[in-house]
Design an enzyme around this catalytic site. Sequence first.
Site, PDB file in Angstrom:
ATOM      1  CG  HIS A 245      60.532  19.490  20.071  1.00  0.00           C
ATOM      2  ND1 HIS A 245      59.987  20.829  19.866  1.00  0.00           N
ATOM      3  CD2 HIS A 245      59.849  19.108  20.872  1.00  0.00           C
ATOM      4  CE1 HIS A 245      58.886  21.103  20.631  1.00  0.00           C
ATOM      5  NE2 HIS A 245      58.822  20.035  21.519  1.00  0.00           N
ATOM      6  CD  GLU A 300      58.435  12.274  21.617  1.00  0.00           C
ATOM      7  OE1 GLU A 300      59.010  11.335  20.762  1.00  0.00           O
ATOM      8  OE2 GLU A 300      57.779  12.935  21.034  1.00  0.00           O
TER       9      GLU A 300
END
Length: 358
Positions: A245, A300
Site C-alpha cells: 500500500h 483489496e
Amino acid sequence: MSDGLEDVVAAHTTLSDVDGGAGRLVIRGRSLDDLAGRMAFEEMVTLMLGGLLPGLPSGTALSAALGAARTALFPIVLRMPLPANLSPVEALRAWTALIPDGEDAGTALTLLAAPAVFTAAAVRRARGLEPIAPNAGLSQAADTLRMLRGDRPSAAEAAALDAYLVTVADHGLNASTFAARVVASTRAGLVSAELAGISALKGPLHGGAPGPVIDMLDAIGEPGDARAWLEAALDRGERLMGFGHRVYRVRDPRADALKAALRRLGADSKRLALAEAVEQAALAILRERKPNRPLDTNVEFYTALLLEALGFPPEAFTCVFAMGRTIGWLAHAQEQIAGGRLIRPQSVYVGPRPMQAA
C-alpha cells in the site's frame, strides 16, 4: 516538488486520519475497530456528513429518505439503456451523470442511493436479466443485495455488506477523494465531484484492483500450490494483487476488519482456507525477495473474498467500493466547499526554452 505529491499536505480535515506507520485508521475521531461490524451504512452517513450538510435527515428519517431516493432513481435504468460493452463501473458512471447537479442535501441523498440501484442493474443487465425495483422499506445494504440477486438477504449478509461499506467509507486524501475535492472546489456541484471520484476509483492502481485477487485465487486453486504459483508470478515480473500500500508501512487495518466480517458471515471455509494459505505464502515470499520494502496485506485482498461471498461478480467490485466511498467523497466535497478555496497547485516547467535572439 514531490513526485505524486508524496507527503504534501493539501487539506486540513476533520474526517479521517491514516497513520501508515502504526496501521491505524481514525474516522471522525473513532477508530475503524469501533466502526466496522458495529455500524450500518446509514449510521456512517450520519457520522461523516452530520454537521456538514444542512437538511440531511438522521435515524429512521434518513433510512426512509434513502429508500425514497433509490425508488426515484430506478426509472433511469429503465428508460436509459446503455451500450452493451460498458463495464459495470462505466454504467454506474454513465447513469450517475444523468442526475441533476447541486450542492444540497437532496442531491447528496440521491448520490448516496445511486450506486446501490445502478450497480445491481448493471450486473443484471450484463447477465441478460431484468433489473429489480428497489424496496424502500429495506436498509441500503439489504436492498442492494436484494436488487442484485432477486432474493431477500439474510441479516448476516446485510451486516457483512454494511461492514464493508463502513470500512471503505473514507481513507484520507486518496486519489479519488482528492479528485472529488478538486472538482468540488470549483463549485461544479456534488454530482460532478462524484463523477470525478468514480473515474479515479476505476483505475487499477486505486479501486479497480480487487477483482484480480479472485483471478489469482482461481488460478492457484489449492493451498499447496500457492508458493509455486506466487514465485512464478514474481519471476515473470508481475505484482501480487492484494499486497502493499502507498501509505501503510504495516498491515492495512481494513484487511483485518474485512477478514473479521468474512468470519462472521460464515463464508465458504474451503475458499477462506485457500485465501489464508495464499496470504501466508505471499507474505513469506515478499519478505524473502523484498526485505527492504514494507509489503503487507491490503484492503483489496479480503475485499475480494467478502464481495464474492455476497454474490458480486469481480467486474462489479469497484462499483461496491464506490457505494461506500461515496460517503467520504461527499463529506470531503462539503468540507472543501465550506473552505471556499479553489485548488490550484503550481507546476515546475522542465521543457525547452524559446531561443533567444542573438
